[in-house]
Write a protein that holds these residues in place. Structure first.
Motif, PDB file in Angstrom:
ATOM      1  N   ALA A  33       0.835  -1.209   0.000  1.00 36.80           N
ATOM      2  CA  ALA A  33       0.000   0.000   0.000  1.00 36.80           C
ATOM      3  C   ALA A  33       0.870   1.260   0.000  1.00 36.80           C
ATOM      4  O   ALA A  33       0.608   2.222  -0.732  1.00 36.80           O
ATOM      5  CB  ALA A  33      -0.938  -0.027   1.195  1.00 36.80           C
ATOM      6  N   ASP A  34       1.952   1.243   0.804  1.00 40.35           N
ATOM      7  CA  ASP A  34       2.848   2.421   0.861  1.00 40.35           C
ATOM      8  C   ASP A  34       3.509   2.648  -0.492  1.00 40.35           C
ATOM      9  O   ASP A  34       3.618   3.775  -0.970  1.00 40.35           O
ATOM     10  CB  ASP A  34       3.966   2.190   1.885  1.00 40.35           C
ATOM     11  N   GLY A  35       3.962   1.556  -1.101  1.00 45.13           N
ATOM     12  CA  GLY A  35       4.631   1.640  -2.406  1.00 45.13           C
ATOM     13  C   GLY A  35       3.692   2.199  -3.459  1.00 45.13           C
ATOM     14  O   GLY A  35       4.090   3.035  -4.284  1.00 45.13           O
ATOM     15  N   LEU A  36       2.447   1.756  -3.424  1.00 42.09           N
ATOM     16  CA  LEU A  36       1.478   2.251  -4.419  1.00 42.09           C
ATOM     17  C   LEU A  36       1.218   3.737  -4.219  1.00 42.09           C
ATOM     18  O   LEU A  36       1.075   4.499  -5.184  1.00 42.09           O
ATOM     19  CB  LEU A  36       0.172   1.458  -4.330  1.00 42.09           C
ATOM     20  N   ALA A  37       1.203   4.163  -2.941  1.00 42.28           N
ATOM     21  CA  ALA A  37       1.007   5.595  -2.661  1.00 42.28           C
ATOM     22  C   ALA A  37       2.195   6.382  -3.218  1.00 42.28           C
ATOM     23  O   ALA A  37       2.038   7.443  -3.834  1.00 42.28           O
ATOM     24  CB  ALA A  37       0.839   5.812  -1.161  1.00 42.28           C
ATOM     25  N   GLN A  38       3.416   5.826  -3.029  1.00 46.90           N
ATOM     26  CA  GLN A  38       4.627   6.499  -3.567  1.00 46.90           C
ATOM     27  C   GLN A  38       4.566   6.575  -5.087  1.00 46.90           C
ATOM     28  O   GLN A  38       4.960   7.574  -5.693  1.00 46.90           O
ATOM     29  CB  GLN A  38       5.873   5.714  -3.195  1.00 46.90           C
ATOM     30  N   LEU A  39       4.060   5.491  -5.687  1.00 45.52           N
ATOM     31  CA  LEU A  39       3.966   5.457  -7.150  1.00 45.52           C
ATOM     32  C   LEU A  39       3.020   6.563  -7.630  1.00 45.52           C
ATOM     33  O   LEU A  39       3.349   7.329  -8.543  1.00 45.52           O
ATOM     34  CB  LEU A  39       3.463   4.083  -7.608  1.00 45.52           C
ATOM     35  N   ARG A  40       1.870   6.664  -6.990  1.00 48.59           N
ATOM     36  CA  ARG A  40       0.891   7.694  -7.366  1.00 48.59           C
ATOM     37  C   ARG A  40       1.509   9.092  -7.240  1.00 48.59           C
ATOM     38  O   ARG A  40       1.253   9.971  -8.043  1.00 48.59           O
ATOM     39  CB  ARG A  40      -0.350   7.612  -6.471  1.00 48.59           C
ATOM     40  N   GLU A  41       2.343   9.253  -6.231  1.00 50.25           N
ATOM     41  CA  GLU A  41       2.965  10.560  -6.006  1.00 50.25           C
ATOM     42  C   GLU A  41       4.003  10.870  -7.087  1.00 50.25           C
ATOM     43  O   GLU A  41       4.150  12.016  -7.511  1.00 50.25           O
ATOM     44  CB  GLU A  41       3.638  10.512  -4.642  1.00 50.25           C
ATOM     45  N   ALA A  42       4.706   9.807  -7.548  1.00 46.07           N
ATOM     46  CA  ALA A  42       5.795  10.012  -8.520  1.00 46.07           C
ATOM     47  C   ALA A  42       5.287  10.113  -9.960  1.00 46.07           C
ATOM     48  O   ALA A  42       5.948  10.701 -10.822  1.00 46.07           O
ATOM     49  CB  ALA A  42       6.795   8.856  -8.403  1.00 46.07           C
ATOM     50  N   LEU A  43       4.122   9.523 -10.238  1.00 46.24           N
ATOM     51  CA  LEU A  43       3.656   9.452 -11.634  1.00 46.24           C
ATOM     52  C   LEU A  43       3.513  10.808 -12.334  1.00 46.24           C
ATOM     53  O   LEU A  43       3.864  10.927 -13.518  1.00 46.24           O
ATOM     54  CB  LEU A  43       2.334   8.666 -11.708  1.00 46.24           C
TER      55      LEU A  43
END
Ligand SMILES: NC(=O)C1=CN([C@@H]2O[C@H](COP(=O)(O)OP(=O)(O)OC[C@H]3O[C@@H](n4cnc5c(N)ncnc54)[C@H](O)[C@@H]3O)[C@@H](O)[C@H]2O)C=CC1
Ligand SMILES: O=C(O)C(=O)CO
Length: 325
Positions: A33-43
């Motif tokens: 879940a944390d990684g997906l949140a980071q991904l959304r932030e970086a996209l």
């Protein structure tokens, strides 16, 4: 200015150094879940993405207006909406060829493990249940000389045929989009319709991609055509098979055994009925998972990504219509 790249797969130090030299890298270690949140932030800032095993749907891609390239560290591209990527002119690349032999090795490992009951009998030894009376109840079935049936005669299908024909003296029959005369000549292989192959093969092996056409291709009707001696091997994608129908075919003795590297849902739930069955050998989607091959795949993906970001056509471009030069 360096292009921004988001990795959602860890690479070797050598490849990380290469990417750091040429791009501005954000690494997402883990797709929890944390990684997906980071991904959304970086996209929103990303020009390129590199990774595997993530369904990159429009919901995620719409967060990335600057995205030019996705390098998938896989040959299978069922995680991507290719029409959508093409419409946005995002170049999708994959990693064919470098994993072909290794994945065929996995296919053969499953053929041997299921036919000779390697896992079941090795577990028996570990459990201290080896008494002197090894008898018919423990016997497996031969592999050499049996009919190898391959559904999807592409790169991996051919590598499997090569092993079966030259290594184990197996007659090879296959089903694919169309007959392949060169393959027939090399492996003395014969083309069959899908129902014919299911009826005649001792080993039914799936080596085709997951597409709208192949989803659910093997269900109750197809298992009903197989014989009690048939061993079913899936190294393609889980969703090509109706897993409920497979479980029923194994339980009822419609087929003898199954060797499965891929599942409808991955990771496979530990409560899956498949894992209650002694005649199932299940591996965790490790078709291409050797040190050598995973490094070759990652190198191929990095090459593809850097080429695309440099405005060059990546060697393994999947959506060729997105390329306008
Ligand atoms: N278990 C694992 O870790 C791995 C799984 N794979 C899976 O294996 C698949 C195949 O890989 P390659 O051999 O490199 O691909 P490929 O494209 O060379 O071969 C696929 C073959 O399937 C045939 N095919 C496609 N749809 C068909 C249909 N509806 N009916 C009959 N034949 C059909 C194609 O004509 C082609 O000959 C990948 O797409 C991937 O899903 C690949 C690598 C590792
Ligand atoms: O490449 C693929 O498609 C895989 O499934 C993993 O190697």
């Amino acid at each position: 200015m360096k292009k921004k790249v988001v990795l959602y797969k860890k690479l070797s130090p050598l490849l990380m150094a290469r990417l750091h030299e040429q791009t501005d890298v954000t690494l997402i270690d883990n797709l929890d879940a944390d990684g997906l949140a980071q991904l959304r932030e970086a996209l929103p800032r990303a020009h390129g993405l590199l990774g595997a095993s993530l369904k990159l749907d429009a919901g995620l891609l719409d967060l990335a207006p600057n995205l030019r390239a996705i390098a998938s560290v896989s040959v299978g591209v069922d995680n991507y909406d290719i029409d959508y990527l093409t419409e946005r002119r995002i170049l999708l690349s994959n990693t064919p060829d470098v994993l072909t032999e290794t994945t065929a090795d996995t296919g053969f490992a499953l053929i041997l493990a299921t036919a000779r009951r390697v896992v079941e009998l090795a577990n028996m030894v570990r459990a201290g249940q080896w008494n002197r009376n090894i008898g018919p109840v423990h016997f497996g079935s031969d592999v050499h000389g049996k009919t190898l049936g391959i559904i999807g005669m592409g790169r991996i299908g051919e590598a499997l045929a090569q092993r079966g024909h030259f290594g184990f003296g197996m007659p090879v029959i296959y089903h694919s989009h169309s007959p392949k005369p060169a393959v027939e000549q090399r492996f003395n292989a014969q083309y069959r319709s899908l129902p014919e192959l299911l009826q005649q093969a001792d080993f039914v092996c799936l080596t085709l991609p997951l597409t709208v056409e192949t989803e659910g291709l093997i269900g109750a009707e197809q298992f009903a055509l197989m014989r009690p001696e048939t061993i079913f091997i899936n190294i393609s994608r889980g969703k090509v098979v109706d897993e409920t129908a497979l479980i029923e075919a194994l339980r009822s003795g419609q087929i003898r055994a199954a060797g499965l590297d891929v599942f409808e849902r991955e990771p496979l739930n530990p409560d899956s009925p498949l894992l209650q069955l002694n005649n199932v050998v299940a591996t965790p989607h490790i078709g291409s998972a050797t040190h050598e091959t995973r490094e070759a795949m990652a190198t191929c993906a990095v090459d593809n990504l850097l080429a695309a970001l440099a405005g060059e056509r990546p060697k393994n471009l999947v959506n060729t219509r997105a390329w306008k030069g």
